[in-house]
Design a protein around this motif. Sequence first.
Motif, mmCIF file in Angstrom:
data_model
loop_
_atom_site.group_PDB
_atom_site.id
_atom_site.type_symbol
_atom_site.label_atom_id
_atom_site.label_comp_id
_atom_site.label_asym_id
_atom_site.label_seq_id
_atom_site.Cartn_x
_atom_site.Cartn_y
_atom_site.Cartn_z
ATOM 1 N N ALA A 64 -62.113 45.032 93.432
ATOM 2 C CA ALA A 64 -60.745 45.094 92.891
ATOM 3 C C ALA A 64 -60.738 44.728 91.409
ATOM 4 N N GLU A 65 -61.594 43.819 91.029
ATOM 5 C CA GLU A 65 -61.682 43.408 89.621
ATOM 6 C C GLU A 65 -62.306 44.525 88.788
ATOM 7 N N ILE A 66 -63.300 45.196 89.325
ATOM 8 C CA ILE A 66 -63.914 46.323 88.624
ATOM 9 C C ILE A 66 -62.864 47.417 88.407
ATOM 10 N N ALA A 67 -62.101 47.709 89.462
ATOM 11 C CA ALA A 67 -61.064 48.747 89.368
ATOM 12 C C ALA A 67 -60.021 48.367 88.321
ATOM 13 N N LYS A 68 -59.666 47.087 88.276
ATOM 14 C CA LYS A 68 -58.694 46.612 87.284
ATOM 15 C C LYS A 68 -59.246 46.779 85.865
ATOM 16 N N LEU A 69 -60.515 46.427 85.677
ATOM 17 C CA LEU A 69 -61.144 46.555 84.358
ATOM 18 C C LEU A 69 -61.234 48.019 83.929
ATOM 19 N N GLU A 70 -61.486 48.919 84.886
ATOM 20 C CA GLU A 70 -61.606 50.345 84.557
ATOM 21 C C GLU A 70 -60.314 50.911 83.978
ATOM 22 N N ARG A 71 -59.187 50.298 84.292
ATOM 23 C CA ARG A 71 -57.901 50.765 83.775
ATOM 24 C C ARG A 71 -57.556 50.179 82.409
ATOM 25 N N MET A 72 -58.357 49.263 81.934
ATOM 26 C CA MET A 72 -58.109 48.609 80.646
ATOM 27 C C MET A 72 -58.567 49.505 79.489
ATOM 28 N N ILE A 73 -57.950 49.319 78.338
ATOM 29 C CA ILE A 73 -58.364 50.042 77.134
ATOM 30 C C ILE A 73 -59.737 49.562 76.678
ATOM 31 N N ASP A 74 -59.982 48.255 76.786
ATOM 32 C CA ASP A 74 -61.248 47.658 76.367
ATOM 33 C C ASP A 74 -61.812 46.831 77.528
ATOM 34 N N PRO A 75 -62.404 47.494 78.524
ATOM 35 C CA PRO A 75 -62.862 46.746 79.695
ATOM 36 C C PRO A 75 -63.921 45.694 79.381
ATOM 37 N N PHE A 76 -64.886 46.010 78.508
ATOM 38 C CA PHE A 76 -65.920 45.018 78.224
ATOM 39 C C PHE A 76 -65.354 43.846 77.435
ATOM 40 N N GLY A 77 -64.491 44.121 76.470
ATOM 41 C CA GLY A 77 -63.851 43.043 75.720
ATOM 42 C C GLY A 77 -63.030 42.146 76.626
ATOM 43 N N THR A 78 -62.325 42.760 77.580
ATOM 44 C CA THR A 78 -61.547 41.989 78.551
ATOM 45 C C THR A 78 -62.481 41.133 79.397
ATOM 46 N N LEU A 79 -63.587 41.712 79.812
ATOM 47 C CA LEU A 79 -64.572 40.978 80.610
ATOM 48 C C LEU A 79 -65.083 39.762 79.842
ATOM 49 N N LEU A 80 -65.389 39.947 78.560
ATOM 50 C CA LEU A 80 -65.878 38.823 77.753
ATOM 51 C C LEU A 80 -64.830 37.730 77.590
ATOM 52 N N SER A 81 -63.565 38.109 77.625
ATOM 53 C CA SER A 81 -62.516 37.110 77.435
ATOM 54 C C SER A 81 -62.254 36.287 78.700
ATOM 55 N N TYR A 82 -62.781 36.737 79.827
ATOM 56 C CA TYR A 82 -62.629 35.962 81.061
ATOM 57 C C TYR A 82 -63.397 34.654 80.925
ATOM 58 N N GLY A 83 -62.765 33.574 81.226
ATOM 59 C CA GLY A 83 -63.450 32.282 81.200
ATOM 60 C C GLY A 83 -64.611 32.254 82.176
ATOM 61 N N LEU A 84 -64.485 33.005 83.266
ATOM 62 C CA LEU A 84 -65.526 33.063 84.285
ATOM 63 C C LEU A 84 -66.847 33.552 83.706
ATOM 64 N N VAL A 85 -66.794 34.570 82.865
ATOM 65 C CA VAL A 85 -68.015 35.138 82.296
ATOM 66 C C VAL A 85 -68.702 34.109 81.409
ATOM 67 N N ALA A 86 -67.941 33.441 80.573
ATOM 68 C CA ALA A 86 -68.522 32.431 79.681
ATOM 69 C C ALA A 86 -69.129 31.287 80.485
ATOM 70 N N SER A 87 -68.450 30.874 81.546
ATOM 71 C CA SER A 87 -68.988 29.761 82.333
ATOM 72 C C SER A 87 -70.136 30.203 83.230
ATOM 73 N N GLU A 88 -70.068 31.417 83.745
ATOM 74 C CA GLU A 88 -71.123 31.941 84.624
ATOM 75 C C GLU A 88 -72.418 32.175 83.851
ATOM 76 N N LEU A 89 -72.321 32.825 82.707
ATOM 77 C CA LEU A 89 -73.509 33.165 81.928
ATOM 78 C C LEU A 89 -73.883 32.069 80.951
ATOM 79 N N GLY A 90 -72.884 31.537 80.270
ATOM 80 C CA GLY A 90 -73.123 30.474 79.312
ATOM 81 C C GLY A 90 -73.555 30.965 77.940
#
Length: 134
Positions: A64-90
């Motif tokens: 569901a999150e992938i599908a939501k990102l696919e509808r975004m204008i900037d899916p990768f930028g949105t992904l980077l702005s998720y706090g989860l990504v920063a905390s998961e990857l570091g």
Amino acid sequence: MSITTKNIDYPLDRRLFSLPITELPLNRRQQLSGALNVEQIIVAENGLCRDFRGVVQQLKLPYAEIAKLERMIDPFGTLLSYGLVASELGSVGALLQLIANIGRFDVLDDLVPGLVDDLEHLEGRRAAGVKTGE
């Protein structure tokens, strides 16, 4: 230090593994978005998509999150702005490993030299006592 994927070693500056994703400069975020937002039809050897979806697949985000990102204008930028990504990857180094896993060495070739320059600039500012992260 290098990142390894499918018998390919890609040399990286060790300091990139200590650079937090949150300190990734805006121009580098935009560069990543420009490269990874474009949908790739052919998948990587490991079956992962060769665009932002491959990074999402490795983070094991729900469909569901992938599908939501696919509808975004900037899916990768949105992904980077998720706090989860920063905390998961570091670190930026960990993010670069995910990009290598999807076989996007072209992105690494374009991005890494600029990141090393940015890192040296950031270290110079820190040494001079200038507040960073603004």
